[in-house]
Design an enzyme around this catalytic site. Sequence first.
Site, PDB file in Angstrom:
ATOM      1  N   THR A 139       0.833  -1.114  -0.079  1.00 41.68           N
ATOM      2  CA  THR A 139       0.017   0.028  -0.034  1.00 41.68           C
ATOM      3  C   THR A 139       0.727   1.056   0.143  1.00 41.68           C
ATOM      4  O   THR A 139       2.090   1.216   0.863  1.00 41.68           O
ATOM      5  CB  THR A 139      -1.060   0.020   1.104  1.00 41.68           C
ATOM      6  OG1 THR A 139      -1.423   1.380   1.288  1.00 41.68           O
ATOM      7  CG2 THR A 139      -0.224   0.115   2.658  1.00 41.68           C
ATOM      8  N   ILE A 140       0.286   2.155  -0.847  1.00 46.46           N
ATOM      9  CA  ILE A 140       1.232   3.588  -0.737  1.00 46.46           C
ATOM     10  C   ILE A 140       1.243   4.089   0.632  1.00 46.46           C
ATOM     11  O   ILE A 140       1.866   4.897   1.062  1.00 46.46           O
ATOM     12  CB  ILE A 140       0.497   4.646  -1.699  1.00 46.46           C
ATOM     13  CG1 ILE A 140      -0.760   5.059  -1.469  1.00 46.46           C
ATOM     14  CG2 ILE A 140       0.916   4.079  -3.254  1.00 46.46           C
ATOM     15  CD1 ILE A 140      -1.327   6.016  -2.297  1.00 46.46           C
ATOM     16  N   ASP A 141      -0.058   3.609   1.483  1.00 44.09           N
ATOM     17  CA  ASP A 141      -0.327   4.425   2.911  1.00 44.09           C
ATOM     18  C   ASP A 141       0.684   4.029   3.886  1.00 44.09           C
ATOM     19  O   ASP A 141       0.882   4.634   5.061  1.00 44.09           O
ATOM     20  CB  ASP A 141      -1.560   3.891   3.340  1.00 44.09           C
ATOM     21  CG  ASP A 141      -2.754   4.355   2.140  1.00 44.09           C
ATOM     22  OD1 ASP A 141      -3.810   3.671   2.144  1.00 44.09           O
ATOM     23  OD2 ASP A 141      -2.527   5.385   1.464  1.00 44.09           O
ATOM     24  N   MET A 183      -2.590  11.553  -0.457  1.00 44.79           N
ATOM     25  CA  MET A 183      -3.160  10.427   0.152  1.00 44.79           C
ATOM     26  C   MET A 183      -2.644   9.903   1.232  1.00 44.79           C
ATOM     27  O   MET A 183      -1.636  10.249   1.859  1.00 44.79           O
ATOM     28  CB  MET A 183      -3.217   9.291  -0.910  1.00 44.79           C
ATOM     29  CG  MET A 183      -4.201   9.590  -2.147  1.00 44.79           C
ATOM     30  SD  MET A 183      -4.171   8.093  -3.400  1.00 44.79           S
ATOM     31  CE  MET A 183      -5.949   8.530  -4.179  1.00 44.79           C
ATOM     32  N   HIS A 185      -5.020   7.532   3.162  1.00 46.30           N
ATOM     33  CA  HIS A 185      -6.351   7.093   4.099  1.00 46.30           C
ATOM     34  C   HIS A 185      -6.076   7.589   5.503  1.00 46.30           C
ATOM     35  O   HIS A 185      -6.066   8.733   5.605  1.00 46.30           O
ATOM     36  CB  HIS A 185      -6.057   5.680   3.888  1.00 46.30           C
ATOM     37  CG  HIS A 185      -7.532   4.959   3.891  1.00 46.30           C
ATOM     38  ND1 HIS A 185      -7.805   3.530   4.308  1.00 46.30           N
ATOM     39  CD2 HIS A 185      -8.506   5.465   3.607  1.00 46.30           C
ATOM     40  CE1 HIS A 185      -8.905   3.472   3.904  1.00 46.30           C
ATOM     41  NE2 HIS A 185      -9.733   4.450   3.697  1.00 46.30           N
ATOM     42  N   ILE A 271      -2.210  10.136  -9.266  1.00 47.07           N
ATOM     43  CA  ILE A 271      -0.988  10.260  -9.573  1.00 47.07           C
ATOM     44  C   ILE A 271       0.095   9.581  -8.483  1.00 47.07           C
ATOM     45  O   ILE A 271       1.113   9.009  -8.928  1.00 47.07           O
ATOM     46  CB  ILE A 271      -0.443  11.828  -9.691  1.00 47.07           C
ATOM     47  CG1 ILE A 271      -1.380  12.347 -10.752  1.00 47.07           C
ATOM     48  CG2 ILE A 271       1.062  11.777  -9.930  1.00 47.07           C
ATOM     49  CD1 ILE A 271      -1.153  13.836 -10.913  1.00 47.07           C
ATOM     50  N   GLN A 272      -0.225   9.553  -7.329  1.00 44.50           N
ATOM     51  CA  GLN A 272       0.782   8.907  -6.317  1.00 44.50           C
ATOM     52  C   GLN A 272       0.392   7.329  -6.353  1.00 44.50           C
ATOM     53  O   GLN A 272       1.523   6.626  -5.713  1.00 44.50           O
ATOM     54  CB  GLN A 272       0.092   9.314  -4.817  1.00 44.50           C
ATOM     55  CG  GLN A 272       0.469  10.706  -4.530  1.00 44.50           C
ATOM     56  CD  GLN A 272      -0.559  11.419  -3.350  1.00 44.50           C
ATOM     57  OE1 GLN A 272      -0.339  11.391  -2.173  1.00 44.50           O
ATOM     58  NE2 GLN A 272      -1.731  11.447  -3.862  1.00 44.50           N
TER      59      GLN A 272
HETATM   60  O1  F6P Z   1      -5.118   2.678   0.267  1.00 42.67           O
HETATM   61  C1  F6P Z   1      -4.707   3.586  -0.850  1.00 42.67           C
HETATM   62  C2  F6P Z   1      -5.546   4.483  -1.354  1.00 42.67           C
HETATM   63  O2  F6P Z   1      -4.805   5.238  -2.218  1.00 42.67           O
HETATM   64  C3  F6P Z   1      -5.686   5.715  -0.209  1.00 42.67           C
HETATM   65  O3  F6P Z   1      -4.503   6.356  -0.062  1.00 42.67           O
HETATM   66  C4  F6P Z   1      -6.909   6.472  -0.603  1.00 42.67           C
HETATM   67  O4  F6P Z   1      -7.577   7.008   0.589  1.00 42.67           O
HETATM   68  C5  F6P Z   1      -7.660   5.276  -1.405  1.00 42.67           C
HETATM   69  O5  F6P Z   1      -7.004   4.123  -1.489  1.00 42.67           O
HETATM   70  C6  F6P Z   1      -8.206   5.521  -2.389  1.00 42.67           C
HETATM   71  O6  F6P Z   1      -9.269   4.655  -2.618  1.00 42.67           O
HETATM   72  P1  F6P Z   1     -10.058   4.238  -4.041  1.00 42.67           P
HETATM   73  O7  F6P Z   1      -9.065   4.022  -5.021  1.00 42.67           O
HETATM   74  O8  F6P Z   1     -11.003   3.246  -3.752  1.00 42.67           O
HETATM   75  O9  F6P Z   1     -10.643   5.626  -4.391  1.00 42.67           O
END
Ligand code: F6P
Length: 347
Positions: A139-141, A183, A185, A271-272
Amino acid sequence: MIKKSGGMRIGILTAGGDCPGLNAAIRGVGKTAIVNYGMTLIGISDGFTGMINKEYRELTEHDLSGILTLGGTILGTSREKPFKSNGKNKKDIKKPQLIREHYEQMGLDCLVCIGGNGTLKTAYLLSKEGLNVIGIPKTIDNDVWGTDITFGFDSAVNIATEAIDRLHSTANSHKRIMVIELMGHNAGWIALYSGIAGGGDVILIPEIPYNEEKIAEYLLHRVEENKPYSIVVVAEGIVNPGKERSVAHYLGSRIFELTGLETRETVLGYIQRGGTPSPMDRVLATRYGTAAAEMIASRDFGKMVALKNDEIVSVPLVEVSGKLKLVKADNPLVTQARNMGTCFGNI
Ligand code: F6P
């Protein structure tokens, strides 16, 4: 030399939000499983949806060539949560059972689930249903419990930092306050790391409550110190009293109301998550992938591959499931940035 464990059939899927490095992880699992152990790799389409609808194909070594640097996932993904049912919809209720049946019908000996918190929770619940499961954290998070870092994070921080670097020049030209939303989350890792790497003056993360007046005071003080522009880095998960728009837009208008300073906002968004993985993410994803294949060969199921102090280890999924790794307020990075004068929105 093909070692024993030949003949095992390994299902592999990517689920949840995509990120750079997924294909490098698939390649790491696949090349080790096929080349080193003579196993058969079965690619499941679109996360757990493919297990429910029995959509899959065999992945050969040839299919794995040339994907190390490829962004996204060759398998597709979805945010399907098979154990999340409102109890009314018959099809929903049956999903775990369908997955178990299809796992048997596909002759799988193990299912590798590459994903974030939601996916690893589903993987844990499937292991409780008797499936042999291995989890790989992505996950990028960077908010997966039980591992020091997830792949996707380094790439996202690189992308966000480059964006912040670019904002410095236009902010300076116009003597403006630039608010950039990143981003993450409910976690502040991306904003924290790229905020420090990009020289952000204010860094707001969900784990540290902020005070608008304190931020305004801090920005006006910078003007008095003849610092004509400021960069405000905010994580998407911070409290957004505005609700109507992004938190960056809410904060931008509040900063203007409270300071009179010209303010502009940027929401970096998807983009992230796009594009080629950074070299560090390619290495980490490959390490996680090869380790997962080793765990399959030694039948070390019900576990997640993890990195602890640069050592690859395995962590029971029961310890990971349902938890989040958040930034602690006393995180040394936060303390060091504060000591350099960075504002985290409260004191
Ligand atoms: O979990 C990765 C993420 O990009 C979070 O940073 C972001 O809140 C969420 O997914 C966006 O979710 P979706 O792709 O369902 O819009």
